[in-house]
Design an enzyme around this catalytic site. Structure first.
Site, PDB file in Angstrom:
ATOM      1  N   ASP A   1       0.861  -1.186   0.000  1.00 43.75           N
ATOM      2  CA  ASP A   1       0.000   0.000   0.000  1.00 43.75           C
ATOM      3  C   ASP A   1       0.887   1.223   0.000  1.00 43.75           C
ATOM      4  OD1 ASP A   1      -2.158   1.967   0.759  1.00 43.75           O
ATOM      5  OD2 ASP A   1      -3.288   0.135   1.038  1.00 43.75           O
TER       6      ASP A   1
ATOM      7  N   HIS B   1     -20.469  -1.258  -8.783  1.00 43.58           N
ATOM      8  CA  HIS B   1     -20.664   0.014  -9.496  1.00 43.58           C
ATOM      9  C   HIS B   1     -20.272  -0.066 -10.979  1.00 43.58           C
ATOM     10  CE1 HIS B   1     -22.048   1.780  -5.871  1.00 43.58           C
ATOM     11  NE2 HIS B   1     -20.998   1.281  -5.238  1.00 43.58           N
TER      12      HIS B   1
ATOM     13  N   TYR C   1     -15.720   6.179 -11.127  1.00 38.41           N
ATOM     14  CA  TYR C   1     -15.141   5.033 -10.404  1.00 38.41           C
ATOM     15  C   TYR C   1     -15.613   3.709 -11.033  1.00 38.41           C
ATOM     16  CZ  TYR C   1     -15.155   1.493  -6.701  1.00 38.41           C
ATOM     17  OH  TYR C   1     -15.030   0.327  -6.002  1.00 38.41           O
TER      18      TYR C   1
ATOM     19  N   ARG D   1     -29.869  -0.905   0.993  1.00 36.25           N
ATOM     20  CA  ARG D   1     -29.189  -1.305  -0.251  1.00 36.25           C
ATOM     21  C   ARG D   1     -28.164  -2.391   0.010  1.00 36.25           C
ATOM     22  NH1 ARG D   1     -24.981  -0.117  -3.941  1.00 36.25           N
ATOM     23  NH2 ARG D   1     -23.796   1.059  -2.399  1.00 36.25           N
TER      24      ARG D   1
HETATM   25  C1  15L Z   1     -17.691  -0.064  -3.673  1.00 33.20           C
HETATM   26  O1  15L Z   1     -17.330  -0.393  -4.780  1.00 33.20           O
HETATM   27  C2  15L Z   1     -16.783   0.615  -2.739  1.00 33.20           C
HETATM   28  O2  15L Z   1     -15.455   0.207  -2.888  1.00 33.20           O
HETATM   29  C3  15L Z   1     -17.187   0.525  -1.304  1.00 33.20           C
HETATM   30  O3  15L Z   1     -16.492   1.514  -0.611  1.00 33.20           O
HETATM   31  C4  15L Z   1     -18.685   0.678  -1.114  1.00 33.20           C
HETATM   32  O4  15L Z   1     -19.039   2.006  -1.376  1.00 33.20           O
HETATM   33  C5  15L Z   1     -19.417  -0.286  -2.022  1.00 33.20           C
HETATM   34  O5  15L Z   1     -19.002  -0.183  -3.348  1.00 33.20           O
HETATM   35  C6  15L Z   1     -20.941  -0.094  -1.965  1.00 33.20           C
HETATM   36  O6  15L Z   1     -21.571  -0.016  -3.023  1.00 33.20           O
HETATM   37  O7  15L Z   1     -21.464  -0.088  -0.872  1.00 33.20           O
END
Ligand code: 15L
Length: 274
Positions: free
Chosen positions: A31, A110, A133, A171
């Site tokens: 990291d 996402h 993202y 959700r």
């Molecule tokens: C993601 O892709 C993120 O990395 C995480 O931080 C959350 O926000 C998650 O999705 C989500 O949709 O809850």
């Protein structure tokens, strides 16, 4: 024992994963930031994956890579570009040059967040990212497909929901991924002999799931957890979202999130009057 590189090892998902896999693999934890939690036998290597030399250094001599590094939410384009697009490319290309065959790419819900909640989607649907993202995650999936087809790499893409010890809202009841189910799916991604290019959903066996996760089941995934046991408590504290779109689409608030909330008009242009 196999040596596994985990990038983004200091983040929440990285920390849950390192805790779950401690003692099962030799972990190289990488990291930009220091690790808040350390587990026995895990070696830390600081690296900035947007620099190719760093990516080459950390991928040398490992059996598999879990590439968690990069932005994990919506953010400014320059940051996403350097960490999630350039960084992702660097990790795949460095792996290829170092002869590392297997990469697990934690993509995200996402990447498909613009599917509506009344649809059940599987691993074959066309991507519908809900944010920049999300676009960066689709890029990673496409890059994985290229490296599998062109260079024979073994690429396991997990469209991760939300990793947490318990689901935090309505959700997340549909996309919750418990740490032990995460560890099970990652272990399949590392060990399964027939991985070439796969897309699976990184979620627990949730009753309210929006996903047909049959591709993960085909590879042996048998989730141990279901968010339903938390449903009553989660729904009791749920407040309606301010924007109806956040309730319609699987991506929730990401469908309305902006990289910059109120961008200034470009020189020579005017904001349109309402
Ligand atoms: C993601 O892709 C993120 O990395 C995480 O931080 C959350 O926000 C998650 O999705 C989500 O949709 O809850």
């Amino acid at each position: 024992m196999k040596t596994i590189l985990i990038t983004g090892a200091a983040g929440d998902v990285g920390t849950h994963l390192r805790r779950e896999l401690a003692g099962k693999y030799l972990i190289r934890a990488s990291d930009l930031r220091d690790l808040k939690e350390k587990f026995k036998g895990q070696k830390f290597m600081r690296a900035d994956i947007s620099k190719f030399a760093d990516a080459l250094r950390i991928t040398r001599g490992v059996d598999a890579i879990v590439h968690l590094g990069g932005y994990s939410v919506e953010g400014p384009w320059q940051g996403i570009l350097s960490a999630n697009i350039v960084g992702c490319y660097n990790v795949f290309e460095a792996a290829r040059r170092n002869g590392v065959k297997r990469i697990l790419f934690p993509t995200s819900n996402h990447a498909v967040g613009y599917y509506r909640r009344d649809r059940t989607i599987d691993h074959r649907v066309y991507p519908r990212p809900d944010s920049r993202y999300g676009v960066s995650k689709v890029f990673g999936e496409a890059l994985g497909s290229l490296y599998a087809d062109k260079y024979g790499m073994q690429v396991f893409c997990m469209r991760i929901g939300n990793v947490n010890p318990a689901p935090i809202d309505k959700r997340r009841l549909s996309i919750w991924f418990s740490p032990r189910d995460l560890a099970q799916l990652v272990t399949i991604g590392i060990e399964h002999p027939e991985v070439r290019f796969e897309i699976v959903y990184g979620v627990s066996g949730n009753t309210r799931s929006w996903y047909d996760n049959s591709n993960a089941a085909r590879l042996g995934y048998r989730p141990m957890d279901d968010s339903e046991v938390f449903a009553r408590e989660v729904l009791a504290r749920e407040k309606p979202g301010a924007d109806a779109r956040t309730e319609q689409y699987q991506g929730g608030a990401f469908v309305v999130a902006e990289e910059v909330p109120n961008p200034a008009p470009l020189p020579g242009t005017r904001r349109r009057k309402k």
